[in-house]
Design an enzyme around this catalytic site. Sequence first.
Site, PDB file in Angstrom:
ATOM      1  NE  ARG A  32      -3.845  -2.328   2.232  1.00 51.18           N
ATOM      2  CZ  ARG A  32      -3.854  -3.660   2.003  1.00 51.18           C
ATOM      3  NH1 ARG A  32      -2.718  -4.304   1.793  1.00 51.18           N
ATOM      4  NH2 ARG A  32      -5.000  -4.319   1.954  1.00 51.18           N
ATOM      5  N   GLY A 100      -1.292 -11.922  -4.960  1.00 50.95           N
ATOM      6  CA  GLY A 100      -2.734 -11.651  -5.054  1.00 50.95           C
ATOM      7  C   GLY A 100      -3.059 -10.229  -4.644  1.00 50.95           C
ATOM      8  NE  ARG A 128      -4.762 -16.542  -4.574  1.00 48.35           N
ATOM      9  CZ  ARG A 128      -4.177 -15.774  -3.664  1.00 48.35           C
ATOM     10  NH1 ARG A 128      -2.902 -15.460  -3.783  1.00 48.35           N
ATOM     11  NH2 ARG A 128      -4.857 -15.319  -2.646  1.00 48.35           N
ATOM     12  CD  GLN A 175      -5.776 -10.072  -1.490  1.00 50.41           C
ATOM     13  OE1 GLN A 175      -6.399 -10.757  -2.302  1.00 50.41           O
ATOM     14  NE2 GLN A 175      -4.542 -10.359  -1.125  1.00 50.41           N
ATOM     15  CG  ASP A 321      -2.444 -13.967   5.145  1.00 46.74           C
ATOM     16  OD1 ASP A 321      -3.269 -14.566   4.423  1.00 46.74           O
ATOM     17  OD2 ASP A 321      -2.079 -12.799   4.945  1.00 46.74           O
ATOM     18  NE  ARG A 393       1.163 -15.572   4.538  1.00 50.45           N
ATOM     19  CZ  ARG A 393       1.985 -14.555   4.785  1.00 50.45           C
ATOM     20  NH1 ARG A 393       3.009 -14.709   5.606  1.00 50.45           N
ATOM     21  NH2 ARG A 393       1.794 -13.377   4.213  1.00 50.45           N
TER      22      ARG A 393
END
Length: 442
Positions: A32, A100, A128, A175, A321, A393
């Site tokens: 951002r 993403g 996705r 998102q 996450d 992850r």
Amino acid sequence: MTDPQEVILQVEPGGRLHGQCRVPGDKSISHRAIMLGALAEGETRITGFLEGEDCLATLKAFRAMGVEIDGPEKGQVHVRGVGLHGLKAPEGALDVGNSGTSMRLMAGLLSGQAFDSTLTGDASLTRRPMRRVTEPLARMGARIRTSDDGTPPLCIEGGALLQGIDYRMPIASAQVKSSLLLAGLYAQGQTCVTEPAPTRDHTERMLAGFGYRVQRHDGCVCLRGGGQLQGGIIDVPADISSAAFFLVGASIAPDCELRLEHVGMNPTRTGIIDILKLMGADIQVENPREVGGEPVADLLVRSAPLRGVRIPPELVPLAIDEFPALFVAAACAQGETVLTDAEELRVKESDRIQVMAEGLTTLGIRARPTPDGIVIEGGQFTGGTVDSHGDHRVAMSFAMAALRAQTPIRIRQCANVNTSFPGFVQLAGRMGLNIQQQEGEA
Ligand code: S3P
């Protein structure tokens, strides 16, 4: 993956985590900072920027649209903002790799540009779902083409006249919310987004920090198009999502005491701490402070016996996450852990429910996937070879599992650890994990 050389992590069993460290910068805030810094008037100076591949993909995309950006150099980035209408048409498609966040947020802001653009990504990202952003953006007047099944690439037509909307999100997604707010900067009238449950609010905070009027009430965020952003200084805290691997590792292994410094503690991100504490973890929040509009603290974590829990559904979006790491904690806990209301995990960088269930099973743990979650029975990790399916992850979570394994854990397809946590192997090694990176033929 495009990398022909497969990266494998080999982690020897045992060890303990000890000392203090600062994990890399927050991924969401770093993205951002580049985006809003580019669209602002004047300069934005960022410190603590995450030099991972995802955020570098965002940085490169804005450079390709004519924004002058110096760095990153030791986490410092200097963005010379071009204003809301100063971006230039890029020469080719904007490839955002595995990210993403880059794709969904940029879909919103590119919908408001005068030029055509195309967003594409790697094998994982191009599988996705993107309709969650393209449908509400189309309602605002955006013209975006996707593949037939709603996946990337996204071809965005320039020159569309956007109109503000009042949108109730069917899923709790930061998102989607952020994508619509960024499109809303270019829309006529007011854009309002209502979320079914709180999600990370870094976009709203940073917009306000850049002097943009954002109204927030009862799970609804509104802004009006046609304003201006004013660049400034952004100090990116350490990413709580990266700290999560160490919070879990130091909880499950014996004799650990680890201090994680300057961790972002935005209340829309701290579900990992709440869930681990419910499981019996010993985590202390020290020196809480506010840095550039975001709460920050040091976290002291010590080994503790964990117990299985039913994860409260309202905490799911606040730890979205961190579930791969939490599943490893659950595998070391006494009793059963039950997760529900988490179908979103199936459309992350991998299907995290399936991929984690497979890996846990390989390592001797009873894990039963359900359509919207998983049931994990605490047990004993054996050891063996698991596949992260290119999911950063998943890879880092299984690395921590070795702290409690009987034999080595070998993790395949780990190149994407660099998307969010460059230097993970070195840092985890320094803190006490017996980890090595190897390269082999894919
Ligand atoms: C992100 C939001 C979350 C999260 C992702 C980063 C963001 O996705 O999983 O890693 O920066 O806005 P959703 O909003 O789709 O849940």
